[in-house]
Structure formats: structure tokens, C-alpha cells
Design a protein around this motif. Structure first.
Motif, PDB file in Angstrom:
ATOM      1  N   LYS A   7       0.875  -1.175   0.000  1.00  0.00           N
ATOM      2  CA  LYS A   7       0.000   0.000   0.000  1.00  0.00           C
ATOM      3  C   LYS A   7       0.910   1.221   0.000  1.00  0.00           C
ATOM      4  O   LYS A   7       2.122   1.104   0.215  1.00  0.00           O
ATOM      5  CB  LYS A   7      -0.922  -0.008   1.210  1.00  0.00           C
ATOM      6  N   SER A   8       0.351   2.369  -0.244  1.00  0.00           N
ATOM      7  CA  SER A   8       1.148   3.589  -0.180  1.00  0.00           C
ATOM      8  C   SER A   8       1.776   3.689   1.206  1.00  0.00           C
ATOM      9  O   SER A   8       1.096   3.509   2.209  1.00  0.00           O
ATOM     10  CB  SER A   8       0.272   4.813  -0.450  1.00  0.00           C
ATOM     11  N   THR A  26      17.649  -3.740  -3.039  1.00  0.00           N
ATOM     12  CA  THR A  26      17.077  -2.410  -2.885  1.00  0.00           C
ATOM     13  C   THR A  26      15.975  -2.392  -1.837  1.00  0.00           C
ATOM     14  O   THR A  26      15.394  -3.419  -1.485  1.00  0.00           O
ATOM     15  CB  THR A  26      16.484  -1.881  -4.213  1.00  0.00           C
ATOM     16  N   VAL A  27      15.721  -1.183  -1.386  1.00  0.00           N
ATOM     17  CA  VAL A  27      14.586  -0.876  -0.522  1.00  0.00           C
ATOM     18  C   VAL A  27      13.779   0.155  -1.292  1.00  0.00           C
ATOM     19  O   VAL A  27      14.296   1.215  -1.650  1.00  0.00           O
ATOM     20  CB  VAL A  27      15.049  -0.307   0.832  1.00  0.00           C
ATOM     21  N   VAL A  28      12.531  -0.159  -1.591  1.00  0.00           N
ATOM     22  CA  VAL A  28      11.690   0.718  -2.394  1.00  0.00           C
ATOM     23  C   VAL A  28      10.519   1.200  -1.537  1.00  0.00           C
ATOM     24  O   VAL A  28       9.816   0.399  -0.927  1.00  0.00           O
ATOM     25  CB  VAL A  28      11.141  -0.008  -3.648  1.00  0.00           C
ATOM     26  N   LEU A  29      10.338   2.502  -1.515  1.00  0.00           N
ATOM     27  CA  LEU A  29       9.195   3.102  -0.837  1.00  0.00           C
ATOM     28  C   LEU A  29       8.050   3.194  -1.838  1.00  0.00           C
ATOM     29  O   LEU A  29       8.199   3.793  -2.900  1.00  0.00           O
ATOM     30  CB  LEU A  29       9.555   4.505  -0.332  1.00  0.00           C
ATOM     31  N   ILE A  30       6.910   2.599  -1.505  1.00  0.00           N
ATOM     32  CA  ILE A  30       5.733   2.690  -2.367  1.00  0.00           C
ATOM     33  C   ILE A  30       5.042   4.023  -2.073  1.00  0.00           C
ATOM     34  O   ILE A  30       4.567   4.266  -0.971  1.00  0.00           O
ATOM     35  CB  ILE A  30       4.756   1.513  -2.120  1.00  0.00           C
ATOM     36  N   CYS A  31       5.001   4.882  -3.080  1.00  0.00           N
ATOM     37  CA  CYS A  31       4.356   6.190  -2.934  1.00  0.00           C
ATOM     38  C   CYS A  31       2.904   6.144  -3.394  1.00  0.00           C
ATOM     39  O   CYS A  31       2.065   6.872  -2.864  1.00  0.00           O
ATOM     40  CB  CYS A  31       5.113   7.241  -3.739  1.00  0.00           C
ATOM     41  N   GLU A  32       2.641   5.293  -4.369  1.00  0.00           N
ATOM     42  CA  GLU A  32       1.269   5.178  -4.871  1.00  0.00           C
ATOM     43  C   GLU A  32       1.030   3.738  -5.312  1.00  0.00           C
ATOM     44  O   GLU A  32       1.789   3.191  -6.108  1.00  0.00           O
ATOM     45  CB  GLU A  32       1.071   6.128  -6.050  1.00  0.00           C
ATOM     46  N   TYR A  33      -0.006   3.136  -4.755  1.00  0.00           N
ATOM     47  CA  TYR A  33      -0.385   1.773  -5.111  1.00  0.00           C
ATOM     48  C   TYR A  33      -1.869   1.807  -5.450  1.00  0.00           C
ATOM     49  O   TYR A  33      -2.704   1.988  -4.575  1.00  0.00           O
ATOM     50  CB  TYR A  33      -0.113   0.819  -3.942  1.00  0.00           C
ATOM     51  N   GLN A  34      -2.174   1.697  -6.751  1.00  0.00           N
ATOM     52  CA  GLN A  34      -3.561   1.771  -7.192  1.00  0.00           C
ATOM     53  C   GLN A  34      -3.782   0.766  -8.315  1.00  0.00           C
ATOM     54  O   GLN A  34      -2.834   0.189  -8.836  1.00  0.00           O
ATOM     55  CB  GLN A  34      -3.892   3.186  -7.656  1.00  0.00           C
ATOM     56  N   GLY A  37      -1.699   1.041 -11.453  1.00  0.00           N
ATOM     57  CA  GLY A  37      -0.266   0.788 -11.370  1.00  0.00           C
ATOM     58  C   GLY A  37       0.327   1.256 -10.053  1.00  0.00           C
ATOM     59  O   GLY A  37      -0.374   1.757  -9.181  1.00  0.00           O
ATOM     60  N   THR A  38       1.624   1.082  -9.952  1.00  0.00           N
ATOM     61  CA  THR A  38       2.339   1.385  -8.716  1.00  0.00           C
ATOM     62  C   THR A  38       3.528   2.282  -9.026  1.00  0.00           C
ATOM     63  O   THR A  38       4.230   2.083 -10.016  1.00  0.00           O
ATOM     64  CB  THR A  38       2.825   0.088  -8.042  1.00  0.00           C
ATOM     65  N   PHE A  39       3.746   3.254  -8.150  1.00  0.00           N
ATOM     66  CA  PHE A  39       4.854   4.199  -8.258  1.00  0.00           C
ATOM     67  C   PHE A  39       5.669   4.095  -6.981  1.00  0.00           C
ATOM     68  O   PHE A  39       5.117   4.169  -5.881  1.00  0.00           O
ATOM     69  CB  PHE A  39       4.296   5.620  -8.415  1.00  0.00           C
ATOM     70  N   GLY A  40       6.985   3.930  -7.099  1.00  0.00           N
ATOM     71  CA  GLY A  40       7.837   3.852  -5.923  1.00  0.00           C
ATOM     72  C   GLY A  40       9.182   4.500  -6.159  1.00  0.00           C
ATOM     73  O   GLY A  40       9.551   4.835  -7.294  1.00  0.00           O
ATOM     74  N   LEU A  41       9.931   4.670  -5.077  1.00  0.00           N
ATOM     75  CA  LEU A  41      11.263   5.260  -5.124  1.00  0.00           C
ATOM     76  C   LEU A  41      12.252   4.354  -4.402  1.00  0.00           C
ATOM     77  O   LEU A  41      12.022   3.977  -3.251  1.00  0.00           O
ATOM     78  CB  LEU A  41      11.255   6.640  -4.464  1.00  0.00           C
ATOM     79  N   GLN A  93       3.007   7.738   5.547  1.00  0.00           N
ATOM     80  CA  GLN A  93       2.908   7.093   6.852  1.00  0.00           C
ATOM     81  C   GLN A  93       3.259   8.160   7.882  1.00  0.00           C
ATOM     82  O   GLN A  93       3.586   9.290   7.520  1.00  0.00           O
ATOM     83  CB  GLN A  93       3.827   5.861   6.953  1.00  0.00           C
ATOM     84  N   GLU A  94       3.194   7.820   9.136  1.00  0.00           N
ATOM     85  CA  GLU A  94       3.486   8.781  10.195  1.00  0.00           C
ATOM     86  C   GLU A  94       4.867   9.398   9.984  1.00  0.00           C
ATOM     87  O   GLU A  94       5.867   8.689   9.938  1.00  0.00           O
ATOM     88  CB  GLU A  94       3.425   8.091  11.564  1.00  0.00           C
ATOM     89  N   GLY A  95       4.911  10.718   9.794  1.00  0.00           N
ATOM     90  CA  GLY A  95       6.174  11.428   9.655  1.00  0.00           C
ATOM     91  C   GLY A  95       6.873  11.287   8.307  1.00  0.00           C
ATOM     92  O   GLY A  95       8.027  11.689   8.178  1.00  0.00           O
ATOM     93  N   LEU A  96       6.205  10.746   7.301  1.00  0.00           N
ATOM     94  CA  LEU A  96       6.818  10.557   5.984  1.00  0.00           C
ATOM     95  C   LEU A  96       5.884  11.078   4.902  1.00  0.00           C
ATOM     96  O   LEU A  96       4.720  10.669   4.838  1.00  0.00           O
ATOM     97  CB  LEU A  96       7.126   9.080   5.737  1.00  0.00           C
ATOM     98  N   TYR A  97       6.410  11.972   4.077  1.00  0.00           N
ATOM     99  CA  TYR A  97       5.610  12.648   3.063  1.00  0.00           C
ATOM    100  C   TYR A  97       6.297  12.567   1.708  1.00  0.00           C
ATOM    101  O   TYR A  97       7.525  12.518   1.618  1.00  0.00           O
ATOM    102  CB  TYR A  97       5.410  14.123   3.446  1.00  0.00           C
ATOM    103  N   TRP A  98       5.468  12.610   0.675  1.00  0.00           N
ATOM    104  CA  TRP A  98       5.948  12.553  -0.702  1.00  0.00           C
ATOM    105  C   TRP A  98       5.516  13.821  -1.430  1.00  0.00           C
ATOM    106  O   TRP A  98       4.356  14.218  -1.375  1.00  0.00           O
ATOM    107  CB  TRP A  98       5.359  11.311  -1.369  1.00  0.00           C
ATOM    108  N   GLY A  99       6.476  14.454  -2.102  1.00  0.00           N
ATOM    109  CA  GLY A  99       6.172  15.589  -2.958  1.00  0.00           C
ATOM    110  C   GLY A  99       5.739  16.828  -2.217  1.00  0.00           C
ATOM    111  O   GLY A  99       5.975  16.996  -1.024  1.00  0.00           O
ATOM    112  N   GLY A 100       5.115  17.723  -2.969  1.00  0.00           N
ATOM    113  CA  GLY A 100       4.668  18.993  -2.440  1.00  0.00           C
ATOM    114  C   GLY A 100       5.158  20.125  -3.320  1.00  0.00           C
ATOM    115  O   GLY A 100       5.741  19.901  -4.386  1.00  0.00           O
ATOM    116  N   ASP A 101       4.935  21.332  -2.875  1.00  0.00           N
ATOM    117  CA  ASP A 101       5.280  22.531  -3.633  1.00  0.00           C
ATOM    118  C   ASP A 101       6.800  22.685  -3.703  1.00  0.00           C
ATOM    119  O   ASP A 101       7.449  23.025  -2.707  1.00  0.00           O
ATOM    120  CB  ASP A 101       4.637  23.752  -2.970  1.00  0.00           C
TER     121      ASP A 101
END
Length: 185
Positions: A7-8, A26-34, A37-41, A93-101
Motif C-alpha cells: 500500500k502507499s 534495494t529498498v523501495v518506498l511505495i508512494c502510490e499503489y492503485q 499501477g504502482t509508483f515507488g522510489l 505514513q506517520e512522519g513521511l511525506y511525498w512531494g509537495g510545492d
């Protein structure tokens, strides 16, 4: 080992001997799981580049760039611990954010209000088409887990894969100690 559903905000940990050099240990952070498709870093593949190498208006010093994955390596992405300080951020997740301005991010970096240890930048990303990641998990390619933000940001990138597995304990602790090339063991 149970096969959790991603999940995200989930973390994917590559199983040893994955066979794909893009994702070896690797360790991949899932940013979007829909369903589309799935987007990760990828969190633990470093480059020799710094943010100032790709952007002219960053004056905050040597901010490292990571390889987010093999897709569109001409794009820049970021994750951070700054929450509402960066408008448009998506909480993973708690204390972890993706993207923004991004203009706000540049301003905060250049004025010293955003400590470098609270943000990571990535060139490219990892992407999976609908059902592709689920099929890979079913084939036992990835371990899906949660990981606290402190470990993600405060662990040296080269130690992240092993640290997360070791912290999971049990049979994962054994996996953490697998040699990269067992023929050399």
C-alpha cells in the motif's frame, strides 16, 4: 514468510538473488499503489550527483541525489519529514511525506529552514503496470513491510537493506546476512 499486500507507504525489500540489477538489494518506498499501477522510489541507490548539479537555483550545499528507479531518470522526486510545512505533500505514513510545492522546498533549503537530513531527492522512479507488482510479490521477489521514518532517513543508504531485514528479526535476520555472491563465501 507471509506475503503482505503493498500500500502507499509500504516498503519493498528485494529478496537476495533477485536477478535484476536495477533492484539488487534495494529498498523501495511505495508512494502510490492503485489499480492503474504502482509508483515507488528506491531509497538506497546513491549517485555521485548533488541537487545543485541538476538545478541552478539551489544554494544549500551538497544535497545528494538518489536513483529512484530506472523509469524517466530525467525527472526529480522527493520524500521528506516536513509535513504541512510543504504545501501539497502527500502523507505516506506517520512522519513521511511525498512531494509537495517544489518552490517552497527550494526556498526552505536555500534559507536553511529545511535541514538536509529531512529530505531526499531522487532521479527517476520505479513503476509497475497494473497487477505487475502483485505478480512479483506472489513469485516471492519482494518482502513487503512497514518501516519507521527514522530508519529510512537516518540509516546510511548502503546499510538500509540489511538494517531493515535485521530489525524485522527471525528468518529475515538470516536473509540480512546472505552474501552478495555466495560463490565467494
Amino acid at each position: 514468510m507471509s506475503k503482505s499486500k503493498p500500500k502507499s507507504g509500504s516498503i519493498l525489500i528485494a529478496k537476495p538473488f533477485l536477478g535484476d540489477p536495477n533492484f539488487e538489494r534495494t529498498v523501495v518506498l511505495i508512494c502510490e499503489y492503485q489499480e492503474h499501477g504502482t509508483f515507488g522510489l528506491v531509497l538506497n541507490q546513491t549517485t555521485h550527483l548533488h541537487l545543485s548539479d541538476v538545478l541552478d537555483d539551489i544554494y544549500a550545499g551538497d544535497i545528494p541525489l538518489f536513483i529512484g528507479g530506472p523509469v524517466e531518470q530525467n525527472t526529480l522526486h522527493f520524500v521528506h519529514r516536513m509535513g504541512a510545512l510543504i504545501p501539497g505533500s502527500i502523507q505516506l505514513q506517520e512522519g513521511l511525506y511525498w512531494g509537495g510545492d517544489f518552490d517552497v522546498v527550494k526556498s526552505l533549503l536555500n534559507t536553511g529552514q529545511l535541514p538536509v537530513q529531512n529530505i531526499r531527492f531522487f532521479l527517476g522512479y520505479s513503476g509497475w503496470s497494473p497487477g505487475q507488482l502483485d505478480a512479483e510479490i506472489e513469485r516471492d521477489t519482494w518482502i513487503v513491510t512497514e518501516c519507521n521514518t527514522t530508519v529510512l532517513f537516518d540509516t546510511q543508504p548502503g546499510d538500509l537493506w540489511r538494517t531493515i531485514l535485521r530489525d524485522m528479526g527471525g528468518e529475515y535476520r538470516v536473509i540480512a546476512n546472505y552474501p552478495i555472491d555466495p560463490r565467494l563465501n
